[in-house]
Motif scaffolding. Structure first.
Motif, PDB file in Angstrom:
ATOM      1  N   VAL A 157      19.262   3.300  -8.275  1.00  0.00           N
ATOM      2  CA  VAL A 157      19.756   4.221  -9.308  1.00  0.00           C
ATOM      3  C   VAL A 157      19.385   5.664  -8.960  1.00  0.00           C
ATOM      4  O   VAL A 157      20.205   6.584  -9.086  1.00  0.00           O
ATOM      5  CB  VAL A 157      19.195   3.834 -10.693  1.00  0.00           C
ATOM      6  CG1 VAL A 157      19.547   4.890 -11.728  1.00  0.00           C
ATOM      7  CG2 VAL A 157      19.729   2.467 -11.118  1.00  0.00           C
ATOM      8  N   ILE A 158      18.159   5.867  -8.488  1.00  0.00           N
ATOM      9  CA  ILE A 158      17.713   7.214  -8.106  1.00  0.00           C
ATOM     10  C   ILE A 158      18.578   7.767  -6.988  1.00  0.00           C
ATOM     11  O   ILE A 158      19.025   8.930  -7.028  1.00  0.00           O
ATOM     12  CB  ILE A 158      16.234   7.192  -7.684  1.00  0.00           C
ATOM     13  CG1 ILE A 158      15.339   6.901  -8.894  1.00  0.00           C
ATOM     14  CG2 ILE A 158      15.837   8.526  -7.041  1.00  0.00           C
ATOM     15  CD1 ILE A 158      13.881   6.687  -8.541  1.00  0.00           C
ATOM     16  N   ILE A 159      18.848   6.932  -5.983  1.00  0.00           N
ATOM     17  CA  ILE A 159      19.653   7.381  -4.847  1.00  0.00           C
ATOM     18  C   ILE A 159      21.070   7.727  -5.287  1.00  0.00           C
ATOM     19  O   ILE A 159      21.683   8.676  -4.790  1.00  0.00           O
ATOM     20  CB  ILE A 159      19.665   6.303  -3.743  1.00  0.00           C
ATOM     21  CG1 ILE A 159      18.264   6.180  -3.132  1.00  0.00           C
ATOM     22  CG2 ILE A 159      20.687   6.643  -2.648  1.00  0.00           C
ATOM     23  CD1 ILE A 159      18.091   4.996  -2.205  1.00  0.00           C
ATOM     24  N   MET A 160      21.617   6.976  -6.246  1.00  0.00           N
ATOM     25  CA  MET A 160      22.968   7.245  -6.732  1.00  0.00           C
ATOM     26  C   MET A 160      23.036   8.549  -7.530  1.00  0.00           C
ATOM     27  O   MET A 160      24.089   9.199  -7.582  1.00  0.00           O
ATOM     28  CB  MET A 160      23.458   6.074  -7.590  1.00  0.00           C
ATOM     29  CG  MET A 160      23.685   4.797  -6.813  1.00  0.00           C
ATOM     30  SD  MET A 160      24.182   3.391  -7.854  1.00  0.00           S
ATOM     31  CE  MET A 160      25.861   3.878  -8.263  1.00  0.00           C
ATOM     32  N   ILE A 161      21.920   8.951  -8.126  1.00  0.00           N
ATOM     33  CA  ILE A 161      21.900  10.171  -8.929  1.00  0.00           C
ATOM     34  C   ILE A 161      21.796  11.424  -8.062  1.00  0.00           C
ATOM     35  O   ILE A 161      22.296  12.495  -8.428  1.00  0.00           O
ATOM     36  CB  ILE A 161      20.720  10.113  -9.934  1.00  0.00           C
ATOM     37  CG1 ILE A 161      20.969   9.035 -10.989  1.00  0.00           C
ATOM     38  CG2 ILE A 161      20.503  11.460 -10.614  1.00  0.00           C
ATOM     39  CD1 ILE A 161      19.795   8.803 -11.914  1.00  0.00           C
ATOM     40  N   ILE A 162      21.178  11.304  -6.891  1.00  0.00           N
ATOM     41  CA  ILE A 162      20.899  12.474  -6.043  1.00  0.00           C
ATOM     42  C   ILE A 162      22.135  13.328  -5.747  1.00  0.00           C
ATOM     43  O   ILE A 162      22.085  14.560  -5.878  1.00  0.00           O
ATOM     44  CB  ILE A 162      20.213  12.029  -4.733  1.00  0.00           C
ATOM     45  CG1 ILE A 162      18.786  11.567  -5.035  1.00  0.00           C
ATOM     46  CG2 ILE A 162      20.189  13.169  -3.708  1.00  0.00           C
ATOM     47  CD1 ILE A 162      18.058  10.977  -3.843  1.00  0.00           C
ATOM     48  N   PRO A 163      23.294  12.748  -5.339  1.00  0.00           N
ATOM     49  CA  PRO A 163      24.461  13.600  -5.058  1.00  0.00           C
ATOM     50  C   PRO A 163      24.902  14.430  -6.254  1.00  0.00           C
ATOM     51  O   PRO A 163      25.353  15.574  -6.101  1.00  0.00           O
ATOM     52  CB  PRO A 163      25.546  12.594  -4.652  1.00  0.00           C
ATOM     53  CG  PRO A 163      24.797  11.404  -4.154  1.00  0.00           C
ATOM     54  CD  PRO A 163      23.575  11.341  -5.008  1.00  0.00           C
ATOM     55  N   PHE A 164      24.765  13.884  -7.458  1.00  0.00           N
ATOM     56  CA  PHE A 164      25.152  14.634  -8.657  1.00  0.00           C
ATOM     57  C   PHE A 164      24.180  15.778  -8.931  1.00  0.00           C
ATOM     58  O   PHE A 164      24.581  16.852  -9.392  1.00  0.00           O
ATOM     59  CB  PHE A 164      25.223  13.682  -9.852  1.00  0.00           C
ATOM     60  CG  PHE A 164      26.242  12.592  -9.703  1.00  0.00           C
ATOM     61  CD1 PHE A 164      27.601  12.864  -9.855  1.00  0.00           C
ATOM     62  CD2 PHE A 164      25.859  11.304  -9.377  1.00  0.00           C
ATOM     63  CE1 PHE A 164      28.551  11.867  -9.706  1.00  0.00           C
ATOM     64  CE2 PHE A 164      26.801  10.293  -9.214  1.00  0.00           C
ATOM     65  CZ  PHE A 164      28.148  10.588  -9.383  1.00  0.00           C
ATOM     66  N   LEU A 165      22.899  15.566  -8.622  1.00  0.00           N
ATOM     67  CA  LEU A 165      21.913  16.639  -8.764  1.00  0.00           C
ATOM     68  C   LEU A 165      22.174  17.756  -7.760  1.00  0.00           C
ATOM     69  O   LEU A 165      21.943  18.937  -8.047  1.00  0.00           O
ATOM     70  CB  LEU A 165      20.500  16.081  -8.574  1.00  0.00           C
ATOM     71  CG  LEU A 165      20.022  15.055  -9.612  1.00  0.00           C
ATOM     72  CD1 LEU A 165      18.617  14.564  -9.280  1.00  0.00           C
ATOM     73  CD2 LEU A 165      20.065  15.657 -11.017  1.00  0.00           C
ATOM     74  N   MET A 166      22.692  17.387  -6.590  1.00  0.00           N
ATOM     75  CA  MET A 166      23.059  18.400  -5.598  1.00  0.00           C
ATOM     76  C   MET A 166      24.287  19.180  -6.055  1.00  0.00           C
ATOM     77  O   MET A 166      24.382  20.410  -5.873  1.00  0.00           O
ATOM     78  CB  MET A 166      23.323  17.734  -4.246  1.00  0.00           C
ATOM     79  CG  MET A 166      22.069  17.166  -3.604  1.00  0.00           C
ATOM     80  SD  MET A 166      22.412  16.134  -2.136  1.00  0.00           S
ATOM     81  CE  MET A 166      23.201  17.345  -1.069  1.00  0.00           C
TER      82      MET A 166
END
Length: 405
Positions: free
Chosen positions: A386-395
């Motif tokens: 879940v954390i890895i999937m969120i990273i692109p959106f945070l970028m």
């Protein structure tokens, strides 16, 4: 060790060592070697674990040669099949587009300058795709044979690169701290794809006749080879290339051809630059073969499910035209395609096998093989996914800095 186990391990390693590895210097120039080492070992543990989860679930498959989407339907109905198929195909198309783009970039570097940069890149993309796509069309035995030959060449080229780079390594470069700590988080989705062997697990299961012991050995050997290669690759690049110089050069050309040029300029060695080109090309080829084979399997499984023709005349254009179009019309999308693939792979390589394993353990509590760690390990791996999937959106929102390119 039987021949098929070795062949399967090399296919796993060959699929794994590709654009993700080559993108590492493009994304980790400002991270430092120590942090990169910790990140690589952690991701290896995580993704080897979920790869073995697929094998745990395959023990319950109704047929030996079914794809992962069929397993998803077996446990989650048509919704599971649709999600598994969509995530797999979009993931593989994104990866194949990145590989074609990177391969075309490398081929363009040896074409006549009279073609012009744009035309040379497009010609390079077409040459790379047409020649290598032919081997995929032949089938897994052809891919196995070619992979073995190319893997030997890749090892020779890699050893040559290391022998030339490691003596030039400087301790101050290896002990450098990250220029920006947040860059480490931003790089995770791209590093994540560096262990993306899961896309061929259906083929490996069928090739080894669903023998769990053989598959487990193939997975462990096939993933330890890339981990060792990645650590040596990062040791060499971080040791030779200072953070600031390397980052500056890559801003000018954040492609694999740019990596070759940066290596030549910083070290002052044209021979080393060309050795990096040869190794990069072979790494891309073996990974291209594995991913394209994965698309063949995924599309074929889908067409079989809906009772449509799934012969090679149908599968060939469906496999190569979409990523080829991306590469031709978005030739600088190497890093972008890998980042997008990392997001999708977080679902396919983590969330999906965890969900399948959870269901399998509920319905089949006494299976002969179960991956160590129990349900606690499933929960920890799911949180990481879940954390890895969120990273692109945070970028995208600017909370995290973008990586190179």
């Amino acid at each position: 060790m039987k021949n098929k186990i070795l062949g399967s391990a090399l296919m796993i390693a060959g699929t794994t060592i590709g654009a993700g590895m080559l993108a590492m210097p493009l994304t980790s120039a400002g991270m430092g070697f120590g942090v990169t080492l910790v990140l690589l070992v952690g991701l290896w543990l995580l993704l080897t674990y979920t790869g073995l989860l697929f094998m745990e679930v395959y023990q319950t498959a109704k047929e030996q040669d079914v794809g992962v989407a069929s397993l998803a339907e077996q446990y989650f109905g048509m919704t599971g099949r649709v999600l598994a198929t969509a995530s797999l195909l979009i993931l593989l198309y994104a990866l194949l587009a990145a590989y074609i783009t990177g391969g075309g970039s490398l081929v363009s570097g040896i074409l006549p300058e009279s073609l012009g940069a744009d035309n040379a890149l497009k010609v390079g993309i077409l040459i790379f795709t047409l020649i290598l796509g032919a081997f995929v069309v032949v089938g897994i035995k052809g891919v196995d044979g070619l992979t073995r030959v190319l893997f030997i060449g890749k090892i020779i080229a890699f050893i040559g690169v290391l022998m030339m780079m490691l003596p030039k390594a400087k301790l101050e470069n290896l002990t450098a701290v990250p220029l920006d700590n947040l860059l480490v988080i931003s790089a995770i989705p791209i590093f994540f794809t560096s262990f993306g062997f899961h896309v061929i697990m259906g083929s490996i299961n069928s090739y080894l006749e669903a023998d769990i012991k053989k598959i487990r050995v193939a997975v462990l050997i096939g993933t330890l080879i890339p981990l060792t290669a990645y650590l040596l690759w990062q040791l060499a690049t971080h040791g030779v290339l200072s953070q600031n110089e390397f980052a500056t050069l890559l801003k000018q050309d954040a492609t694999l051809n740019g990596l070759v040029k940066a290596t030549s300029q910083i070290t002052g060695s044209t021979i080393l630059g060309e050795m990096v080109r040869i190794f990069s090309t072979l790494a891309l080829i073996t990974s291209f073969l594995g991913v394209a084979m994965g698309i063949f399997e995924g599309v074929g499984d889908l067409l079989k499910r809906v009772n449509l023709p799934n012969n090679r005349l149908v599968l060939t254009p469906l496999t190569f035209i979409p990523p080829l179009a991306f590469a031709l019309f978005y030739p600088n999308g190497f890093i972008a395609a890998l980042g997008y693939a990392g997001l999708l792979f977080a679902f396919y390589g983590l969330v999906l096998p965890i969900g399948l394993a959870w269901k399998t353990r509920q319905q089949h509590p006494n299976l002969p093989y179960r991956v160590a760690g129990g349900n606690l390990a499933l929960i920890v791996a799911l949180i990481m996914g879940v954390i890895i999937m969120i990273i692109p959106f945070l970028m995208e929102t600017g909370i995290l800095p973008p990586v190179a390119g």
